[in-house]
Enzyme design. Structure first.
Site, PDB file in Angstrom:
ATOM      1  N   GLY A  46       0.817  -1.194   0.000  1.00 44.04           N
ATOM      2  CA  GLY A  46       0.000   0.000   0.000  1.00 44.04           C
ATOM      3  C   GLY A  46       0.854   1.249   0.000  1.00 44.04           C
ATOM      4  O   GLY A  46       2.025   1.223   0.401  1.00 44.04           O
ATOM      5  N   GLN A  51       2.949   9.854   1.473  1.00 36.20           N
ATOM      6  CA  GLN A  51       4.235   9.178   1.299  1.00 36.20           C
ATOM      7  C   GLN A  51       4.955   9.621   0.031  1.00 36.20           C
ATOM      8  O   GLN A  51       6.150   9.376  -0.113  1.00 36.20           O
ATOM      9  CB  GLN A  51       4.057   7.662   1.290  1.00 36.20           C
ATOM     10  CG  GLN A  51       3.639   7.108   2.641  1.00 36.20           C
ATOM     11  CD  GLN A  51       3.444   5.620   2.564  1.00 36.20           C
ATOM     12  OE1 GLN A  51       2.369   5.135   2.230  1.00 36.20           O
ATOM     13  NE2 GLN A  51       4.513   4.891   2.866  1.00 36.20           N
ATOM     14  N   CYS A  90       6.711  -0.631   6.384  1.00 39.91           N
ATOM     15  CA  CYS A  90       6.246   0.561   5.674  1.00 39.91           C
ATOM     16  C   CYS A  90       7.326   1.022   4.707  1.00 39.91           C
ATOM     17  O   CYS A  90       8.515   1.030   5.054  1.00 39.91           O
ATOM     18  CB  CYS A  90       5.948   1.658   6.697  1.00 39.91           C
ATOM     19  SG  CYS A  90       5.329   3.193   5.991  1.00 39.91           S
ATOM     20  N   LEU A  91       6.904   1.419   3.524  1.00 35.66           N
ATOM     21  CA  LEU A  91       7.862   1.915   2.536  1.00 35.66           C
ATOM     22  C   LEU A  91       8.558   3.191   3.016  1.00 35.66           C
ATOM     23  O   LEU A  91       9.661   3.495   2.566  1.00 35.66           O
ATOM     24  CB  LEU A  91       7.153   2.167   1.202  1.00 35.66           C
ATOM     25  CG  LEU A  91       6.590   0.923   0.519  1.00 35.66           C
ATOM     26  CD1 LEU A  91       5.754   1.315  -0.703  1.00 35.66           C
ATOM     27  CD2 LEU A  91       7.705  -0.038   0.128  1.00 35.66           C
ATOM     28  N   HIS A 132      -3.616   0.843   7.942  1.00 35.61           N
ATOM     29  CA  HIS A 132      -2.270   1.423   7.888  1.00 35.61           C
ATOM     30  C   HIS A 132      -2.263   2.640   6.956  1.00 35.61           C
ATOM     31  O   HIS A 132      -1.730   3.705   7.301  1.00 35.61           O
ATOM     32  CB  HIS A 132      -1.297   0.342   7.403  1.00 35.61           C
ATOM     33  CG  HIS A 132       0.108   0.776   7.239  1.00 35.61           C
ATOM     34  ND1 HIS A 132       1.131   0.309   8.036  1.00 35.61           N
ATOM     35  CD2 HIS A 132       0.704   1.619   6.348  1.00 35.61           C
ATOM     36  CE1 HIS A 132       2.268   0.838   7.647  1.00 35.61           C
ATOM     37  NE2 HIS A 132       2.033   1.642   6.615  1.00 35.61           N
ATOM     38  N   GLU A 133      -2.844   2.492   5.768  1.00 33.21           N
ATOM     39  CA  GLU A 133      -2.828   3.586   4.788  1.00 33.21           C
ATOM     40  C   GLU A 133      -3.704   4.752   5.247  1.00 33.21           C
ATOM     41  O   GLU A 133      -3.331   5.917   5.074  1.00 33.21           O
ATOM     42  CB  GLU A 133      -3.254   3.092   3.409  1.00 33.21           C
ATOM     43  CG  GLU A 133      -2.357   2.016   2.819  1.00 33.21           C
ATOM     44  CD  GLU A 133      -0.864   2.321   2.884  1.00 33.21           C
ATOM     45  OE1 GLU A 133      -0.474   3.500   2.760  1.00 33.21           O
ATOM     46  OE2 GLU A 133      -0.083   1.372   3.061  1.00 33.21           O
ATOM     47  N   HIS A 136      -1.867   6.845   7.643  1.00 34.88           N
ATOM     48  CA  HIS A 136      -0.959   7.793   6.967  1.00 34.88           C
ATOM     49  C   HIS A 136      -1.679   9.098   6.642  1.00 34.88           C
ATOM     50  O   HIS A 136      -1.081  10.178   6.719  1.00 34.88           O
ATOM     51  CB  HIS A 136      -0.419   7.202   5.661  1.00 34.88           C
ATOM     52  CG  HIS A 136       0.828   6.407   5.804  1.00 34.88           C
ATOM     53  ND1 HIS A 136       2.007   6.928   6.291  1.00 34.88           N
ATOM     54  CD2 HIS A 136       1.092   5.104   5.500  1.00 34.88           C
ATOM     55  CE1 HIS A 136       2.940   5.998   6.285  1.00 34.88           C
ATOM     56  NE2 HIS A 136       2.411   4.878   5.821  1.00 34.88           N
TER      57      HIS A 136
END
Length: 152
Positions: A46, A51, A90-91, A132-133, A136
């Site tokens: 995701g 991000q 996480c990226l 999670h997204e 963000h």
């Protein structure tokens, strides 16, 4: 399409609250396309707009290697049930994996890139990914929710 740079932990953008999308136009479509390309290139599950430095309430997700992309604009969790504790990464926080408690089941109401309402129902890993997204979009990182974290 284009790949965008993924912002890393420490960048203030990741801690800001994103604004709702009001224009379902070509700029939004380009953002979503770029996010999709960035997500696939980074081999993630995701990616939220903050991000890539855009404070808009948008995320993309994939659970099958990029064959299907979920696009969610202005997502809101309307139902959540059960509990699941699992390691997340996480990226924006490379090489860090910690256990986080999330709902086992969620229902998310959102819009597609054209402004049409959509409903996303998910369980287990997919439910965690959506949560999670959406975190963000509110300036929350998964490391804020680590199970057993001191002070929690």
């Amino acid at each position: 399409m284009a790949r965008r740079n993924i912002y890393k932990v420490g960048d203030d953008t990741l801690r800001q609250v994103s604004k709702p999308v009001t224009e379902f136009d070509e700029r939004l479509h380009q953002l979503i396309d770029d996010m999709r390309d960035t997500l696939i290139y980074a081999d993630g599950a995701g990616l939220a707009a903050p991000q890539v430095g855009v404070l808009k309430r948008v995320f993309v997700a994939t659970f099958d290697g990029g064959n299907t992309i979920i696009e969610a604009v202005n997502p809101v969790i309307v139902k959540a049930s059960g509990k699941r504790v699992a390691a997340e990464g996480c990226l924006s926080i490379p090489k860090v994996y910690e256990k986080v408690e999330r709902p086992r089941h969620v229902e998310v109401h959102a819009f597609d890139r054209y402004g049409n309402p959509i409903v996303l129902k998910a369980d287990n890993f997919e439910a965690s990914c959506y949560c999670h997204e959406i975190d963000h979009l509110d300036g929350i990182l998964f490391t804020d929710k680590v199970v057993g974290k001191k002070g929690k």
